[in-house]
Write an enzyme that holds these catalytic residues in place. Structure first.
Site, PDB file in Angstrom:
ATOM      1  N   ASN A   1     -16.768  41.847  48.535  1.00 56.19           N
ATOM      2  CA  ASN A   1     -17.254  40.497  48.281  1.00 56.19           C
ATOM      3  C   ASN A   1     -16.110  39.537  47.977  1.00 56.19           C
ATOM      4  O   ASN A   1     -15.657  38.799  48.843  1.00 56.19           O
ATOM      5  CB  ASN A   1     -18.279  40.506  47.141  1.00 56.19           C
ATOM      6  N   ASP A   2     -15.621  39.560  46.736  1.00 53.27           N
ATOM      7  CA  ASP A   2     -14.603  38.592  46.328  1.00 53.27           C
ATOM      8  C   ASP A   2     -13.327  38.688  47.149  1.00 53.27           C
ATOM      9  O   ASP A   2     -12.664  37.675  47.385  1.00 53.27           O
ATOM     10  CB  ASP A   2     -14.271  38.785  44.847  1.00 53.27           C
ATOM     11  N   VAL A   3     -12.967  39.898  47.602  1.00 51.32           N
ATOM     12  CA  VAL A   3     -11.687  40.073  48.306  1.00 51.32           C
ATOM     13  C   VAL A   3     -11.724  39.545  49.731  1.00 51.32           C
ATOM     14  O   VAL A   3     -10.709  39.554  50.424  1.00 51.32           O
ATOM     15  CB  VAL A   3     -11.262  41.568  48.306  1.00 51.32           C
TER      16      VAL A   3
ATOM     17  N   ALA B   1     -16.840  38.376  40.466  1.00 45.19           N
ATOM     18  CA  ALA B   1     -16.458  37.067  39.959  1.00 45.19           C
ATOM     19  C   ALA B   1     -17.659  36.164  39.713  1.00 45.19           C
ATOM     20  O   ALA B   1     -17.528  35.106  39.105  1.00 45.19           O
ATOM     21  CB  ALA B   1     -15.488  36.383  40.927  1.00 45.19           C
TER      22      ALA B   1
END
Length: 479
Positions: free
Chosen positions: A395-397, A436
């Site tokens: 997701n965040d990466v 996050a």
């Protein structure tokens, strides 16, 4: 050869094996051999410590039999527990195990320091100070690592924060220093024993209070930070008791942990001061910008067929792959694509998963060749000429907001340039947010489609779709 000389030579051999083993762990190809070498080094140290018993003078042999029995019991418990848990731990629980084992190392360092404090009446001032430092750092690593384990294992939920958290932590730190100064001033007697107990309680409490406010997204940094703490504590203990092996091992582990902490902090766009002196798991999602576009679901079979006829596919794995235990099915799918002439590569983000190297270990367990794995810096430029990028549980990466949205809490974090691929498919269990806590702009992009479902089930459908396509081809030719 005298016993003393044998022990010194054993320490030299062990130190070499530990350092060389760590060097070989730097590459996935040689990591297994490096672990074995480091393990042999530890075995040499243990055997040397038992040989040391033969060199104990008669005047110091009082109670030696009891100490030997206790040592055997401790070794049996440690080996038994490690063997039992090591064989049964799931790959998704590997970060928890690492955190727990690291905490045990810090606890052992604190115990050595405590033993020196009890019998340290003949120590000089410098040795007292170093012993207290080792005791405090080891205790902080122990309690902090246990909290990190509990967070990763789901036993502790949301970060625990109170008003004036920094003042509370500062007060405990001040108490720790005061109790340590008291121990240094008294150095013996009942008063010193009470102060020493309070000293250890304050150190353990500081580790707990410093870790409770941290969010799960930052656990990779926390683990590596406490790993550095454990190494530092061990090195300090080695100086106190005059053991070169402990000093070397502590310096190696401490420096490696420090470098890893710097790398992880940089990979998450955080500074070391942010890690050490703030609630770096605390984020503000209210200021994040709005995202245009819509989510576009796709069938697993359609995504699989599109990849079957692609020229190049890059796969970006994340924690969702580990949670679904779908690495075996993924590699089966990859082999089908390769058999059809598709070029397949894996893009590994430094903090994909819940600890450094999590994805590498996960894919290696499935038998994925190491030469298919590429780090962020090696592969990021290739996304622009990639036909299809497949994101699994990340997701965040892969969130492009990190590049463009200054109000985003992940702004500035290096990401995989998945959004620059011609077409993107994302396997995701639902529409939840990442660690996050922000929406992923990638999922709303025009060139992105969502394949909802558990990664294991979705990949099984993809494999079946490719196989069915292969079975249909000969029938069409025959007709």
């Amino acid at each position: 050869m005298s016993v003393a000389l044998f022990i010194e030579l054993a320490g030299l051999v062990a130190a070499f094996l530990l350092i060389y083993g760590l060097k070989r762990m730097s590459s996935p190809v040689t990591a297994h051999g490096g672990i074995l070498l480091a393990g042999i080094g530890m075995l040499v140290v243990i055997l040397a410590s038992w040989v040391h018993v033969l060199d104990v003078p008669p005047a110091a042999q009082s109670g030696l039999a009891i100490k030997i029995v206790l040592a055997i019991v401790a070794l049996a418990l440690g080996l038994g527990w490690a063997a039992w848990t090591g064989r049964r731990v799931a790959i998704t629980a590997m970060p928890q195990m690492v955190a727990l084992y690291n905490g045990m190392g810090g606890g052992a360092a604190a115990a050595i320091a405590a033993a020196e404090l009890i019998g340290g009446t003949s120590m000089g001032g410098v040795h007292w100070v170093v012993t207290l430092l080792g005791a405090s750092i080891g205790s902080i690593s122990l309690s902090g690592s246990v909290v990190a384990w509990a967070k990763l294992d789901g036993r502790l939920g949301t970060p625990w924060r109170v008003r004036g958290q920094h003042w509370l932590n500062g007060g405990v730190l001040a108490a720790l220093v005061a109790f340590g100064a008291g121990v240094l001033a008294t150095q013996s007697g009942a008063g010193m024993a009470v102060l020493a107990i309070l000293f250890f309680v304050a150190a353990l409490g500081l580790g707990v209070l410093a870790t409770l406010p941290i969010g799960g997204a930052d656990m990779p940094v926390v683990i590596s930070l406490y790993n550095a703490f454990t190494g530092l504590a061990v090195g300090l203990d080695g100086f106190v008791i005059g053991n070169p092996v402990l000093m070397i091992a502590g310096m190696v582990v401490g420096s490696a942990g420090t470098l890893l902490t710097l790398l992880m902090a940089r990979a998450m766009n955080r500074s070391v001061s942010n890690v050490l002196f703030s609630n770096f798991g605390e984020i503000d999602t209210t200021s994040a910008g709005t995202i245009s576009g819509r989510l576009k679901p796709a069938e697993a079979s359609d995504a699989a067929i599109a990849m079957r006829y692609a020229g190049k596919v890059i796969i970006a794995p994340g924690y969702g792959l580990a949670a679904a235990q779908a690495q075996q099915k993924l590699y089966e799918f990859v082999k089908l694509l390769q058999a059809a002439g598709v070029e397949v590569k894996f893009a590994i983000h430094p903090v994909a998963g819940r600890m450094p190297g999590h994805m590498d270990v996960l894919l290696a367990e499935a038998g994925v060749p190491y030469d298919l794995l590429y780090e962020l810096d090696e592969i990021n430029e290739e996304f622009a000429d990639t036909d299809i990028a497949l994101v699994i549980g990340a997701n965040d990466v892969v969130n492009p907001s990190a590049r463009t949205e200054k109000s985003s809490p992940i702004y500035g974090m290096p990401i995989l340039n998945v959004d620059r691929a011609h077409q993107i498919y994302v396997i995701k269990r639902g529409q939840g947010k990442g660690y996050a806590g922000v929406e992923n702009a990638l999922f709303y992009a025009d060139n992105c489609n969502m394949v909802y479902g558990d990664a294991q089930a979705v990949l099984a459908q993809m494999v079946q779709a490719i196989k069915a396509l292969g079975e249909a081809a000969p029938q069409e030719q025959a007709a």
